[in-house]
Design an enzyme around this catalytic site. Structure first.
Site, short mmCIF file in Angstrom:
data_model
loop_
_atom_site.label_atom_id
_atom_site.label_comp_id
_atom_site.label_asym_id
_atom_site.label_seq_id
_atom_site.Cartn_x
_atom_site.Cartn_y
_atom_site.Cartn_z
N ASP A 211 0.62 -1.44 0.03
CA ASP A 211 -0.36 -0.38 -0.08
C ASP A 211 1.01 1.31 -0.16
O ASP A 211 2.15 1.37 0.09
CB ASP A 211 -1.11 -0.35 1.59
CG ASP A 211 -2.05 0.65 1.05
OD1 ASP A 211 -2.56 1.65 -0.68
OD2 ASP A 211 -2.74 0.40 1.13
N ASP A 266 -9.67 3.58 -3.83
CA ASP A 266 -10.98 1.85 -3.29
C ASP A 266 -12.01 1.76 -3.81
O ASP A 266 -12.28 3.42 -3.90
CB ASP A 266 -11.13 2.35 -1.77
CG ASP A 266 -9.56 1.69 -1.08
OD1 ASP A 266 -8.10 1.71 -1.49
OD2 ASP A 266 -9.47 1.81 0.72
#
Ligand code: GLA
Length: 708
Positions: A211, A266
């Site tokens: 990430d 997202d």
């Protein structure tokens, strides 16, 4: 190369049945009016359907190379480790659990069990991946990561061993920053790359999602490359998933850094989120290929925020885009319907095709998308996606999707699991938010299958309550053989009556022929204005006696005739309203995002008592039924945002733009606009963002009037 359309008559390739599961029955019958204009353009505006009439709106773009001739991106060489030669398939807990306590060892083991027991492993799902929150916030005295003992009391290695014992693989997560994304502050790997990679390898990890949070502003390419090298140094094959949300265009530099890269922020479990991610990811097709994939984020299928139709679209489109298929729902609680979507092997085969092409947009107009993916066997997977809120006819041709000229083609419906043949047209009436997914191949096998038929609505879809309306449907044989013993039926919501006014069947519909049927459709008196579902069904046989049928959704709109004389548009019911921020307001400015929070409509200091307050991008549609002549308004950027906002106004009469302003700024005086809408069935008031984004674009249709 550009392929001409060989035949443009619409046909229907046995579309999926649309059954929104989450909608209450009443709401299902009477959805609020959605985007009706597109349906109208597709129906009312077309010439009688013949084999040469262009019934499918021409693609806005030229057929883009959807096949072998696609321009490939100049790409860095992929990692030469033989991993992820097809898009990774598996599970990740994030979309279903986030950091909640249910994310633990028993969940991970339970998913692994279900992969085997429910046939998902056999269908290709392999990776069981842990997302954020698996670790303790602090490293140990040696700087090592510590699994959270509450979630993983036996550590990660034990979980990996269990997953491996099932013939599956384990994935883990960390961030290319000092901490991961969760606010609890779990350790990230920046500066610990080699030690953390070693630890993952020692545990038996097979996949790393890396990430981007808390990255300290360090260059992304260097952060992600360091971890690539650290993983390589372990000697263990580990699929490497770059998760920097597309911020640094990883598609341009990451092909030899990772096996996949997120292209967007997202996903969340709703139609709008899924659709916007889909649209961004579609543009990146040239960058994907074996060992280096675009990642539009994990699946939401089964999490409850979309309808069954929408989840099939999500899964179809991820597959056509050769996206990683990472299940994001807790399979321990999943319905059979969810397993049926996730386990559809014919759709998975599209995703996993070894050629590794991402599908490209063949055409896109008015929310009607055609996306085609070249397959290794020369066939094409073709998705007909309806982004709008009403059923739409969507079509293309075998040539337009890149297939060679052939006498006919086999058309395999990947949701209905049946084969038909077509002489060249690929089309369907697609439900709102639905996708028809077919695989089309040239070759001699077509003759074994019944002809495909195209069924749809040829007339305007408007009904006035209590009065019979005449709707016309058509069934066209798109194959090379007749459709015999054809019967057509039309049904409406409970309480509606539908009666055929002309032949609704024929002994044999010749190849290329059309049966058009007129129906008297009556909605009970008092039926509220809105959109309603009708179902059109054609049943027939092939010359060899094989049965086939086509059931398609149609959308009818219950409308009221426009009043004679001149009316304020703010006083009339609209057919549909789309607005960029909050709802459209009657007789006030747009205000903020809540309903009823506008101010008096004010343009250059002049206050208007009547009108519509909107926000770009906006479209408000009115049913005018051919009875009106003129729309007038004073238009401009409302004063409520000070000097900010730039917009442009347009008035459309059915498919024709009959008035437009060009870009207006807040500093400009109100512009008087007059539009001739004579004869239009639907008038549409459009506000665009003026080309600079929608920020502060509060627009007014002040004093807007309609004359009928
Ligand atoms: C980021 C990622 C998500 C998820 C969370 C975890 O938002 O993009 O996919 O991993 O972090 O905190």
């Amino acid at each position: 190369m550009r392929h001409p359309h060989t035949r443009t008559a619409l046909m229907n390739a046995a579309p999926t049945t649309a059954t929104p599961t989450r909608t209450a029955p009443a709401a299902r019958r009477r959805r609020l009016l959605g985007t009706v204009t597109a349906a109208l353009l597709c129906t009312a505006g077309i010439a009688p359907l013949t084999l040469t009439a262009p019934a499918v709106a021409a693609p806005a773009k030229a057929p883009v190379e959807a096949h072998g001739e696609s321009p490939r991106a100049p790409e860095a060489p992929a990692l030469a480790d033989g991993l992820a030669l097809t898009p990774p398939m598996g599970f990740n807990n994030w979309n279903s659990t986030h950091c909640r306590a249910e994310f633990d060892e028993s969940m991970v083991k339970g998913i692994a069990d279900l992969f085997v027991d429910k046939g998902l492993k056999a269908a290709g799902y392999q990776y069981v991946n842990l997302d954020d929150c698996w670790a303790l916030p602090q490293r140990d005295a040696d700087g090592k990561l510590v699994p959270d003992p509450a979630r993983f009391p036996h550590g990660i290695k034990a979980v990996a061993d269990y997953v491996h014992s099932k013939g599956l693989k384990l994935g883990i997560y960390t961030s290319a920053g000092t901490k991961t994304c969760n606010s609890a502050g779990f350790p990230g790997a920046l500066g610990h790359e080699y030690s953390d990679a070693r630890q993952f390898a020692d545990w038996g990890v097979d996949y790393l999602k890396y990430d981007n949070c808390n990255n300290q502003g360090v260059d992304a390419r260097s952060r992600y490359t360091t971890m690539r090298d650290a993983l390589k140094a372990t000697g263990r094959p580990i699929v490497y998933s770059i998760c920097e949300w597309g911020e640094n265009k990883p598609w341009e530099w990451a092909a030899d850094v990772g096996h996949l890269w997120r292209t967007t922020g997202d996903i969340s479990d709703n139609w709008g989120s899924m659709l916007s991610i889909l649209k961004k990811n579609l543009t990146l097709a040239p960058y994907a290929g074996p060992g280096h994939w675009n990642d539009p984020d994990m699946l939401e299928v089964g999490n409850g925020g979309m309808t069954a139709t929408e989840y099939r679209t999500h899964f179809s489109m991820w597959s056509v885009m050769a996206a990683p298929l990472l299940i994001g729902s807790d399979l321990r609680k999943a319905s059979q319907a969810t397993f049926d979507v996730l386990g559809n092997k014919e759709v998975i085969a599209v995703d996993q095709d070894p050629l590794g092409r991402q599908g490209t947009v063949v055409s896109s107009e008015g929310g009607r998308w055609v996306v085609a993916k070249e397959m290794k066997d020369g066939s094409r997977a073709v998705a007909l996606l309806n982004e709008t809120a009403t059923a739409q006819r969507i079509g293309t041709t075998a040539r337009a999707v890149g297939l060679p000229a052939a006498p006919a083609y086999t058309l395999r419906d990947l949701w209905q699991h049946r084969s038909l043949h077509t002489a060249g047209t690929i089309a369907a009436t697609v439900p709102a938010h639905g996708t028809v997914l077919v695989r089309v191949s040239a070759g001699s096998g077509w003759a074994a299958h019944p002809p495909a038929v195209e069924t749809g609505l040829d007339s305007a879809p408007f009904v006035t309550d209590g009065t019979p309306a005449t709707l016309t449907t058509s069934v066209t044989d798109l194959g090379r053989t007749p459709a015999t013993r054809l019967t057509v039926s039309l049904s409406g919501p409970e309480g509606w009556t539908v009666r055929a006014l002309s032949a609704s069947g024929t002994a044999a519909l010749p190849a290329g022929g059309t049966l058009r049927t007129r129906w008297a459709v009556t909605a009970p008196a008092g039926t509220p204005i809105g959109s309603y579902d009708l179902t059109l069904k054609a049943s027939y046989r092939s010359p060899a006696g094989l049965r086939a049928d086509s059931t398609v959704p149609l959308t009818a709109s219950v409308v009221v005739p426009p009043p004679a004389g001149t009316s304020y548009l703010g006083d009339l019911p609209w057919l549909s309203a789309v607005n960029g921020y909050g709802p459209v307001e009657r007789d006030t400015s747009n205000g903020e995002s809540a309903a009823g929070d506008g101010h008096p409509i004010t343009l250059g200091g002049v206050v208007y008592a009547k009108g519509l307050g909107v926000h770009a991008d906006s479209a408000v549609e009115y049913y005018t039924g051919g009875a009106c002549t003129e729309v007038t308004a004073d238009v401009g950027v409302d004063d409520e945002k000070g000097g900010k906002g730039t917009v442009a106004f347009e008035v459309w009469a059915d498919g024709t733009r009959v008035a437009s302003t060009g870009v207006l700024t807040n500093a400009m005086a109100a512009q008087h606009l007059t539009a001739d809408v004579t004869g239009a069935q639907v008038v549409r008031l459009v506000v665009t963002d003026g080309g600079d984004g929608i920020d502060s674009d509060h627009a007014d249709w002040a004093d807007a009037r309609l004359t009928c």
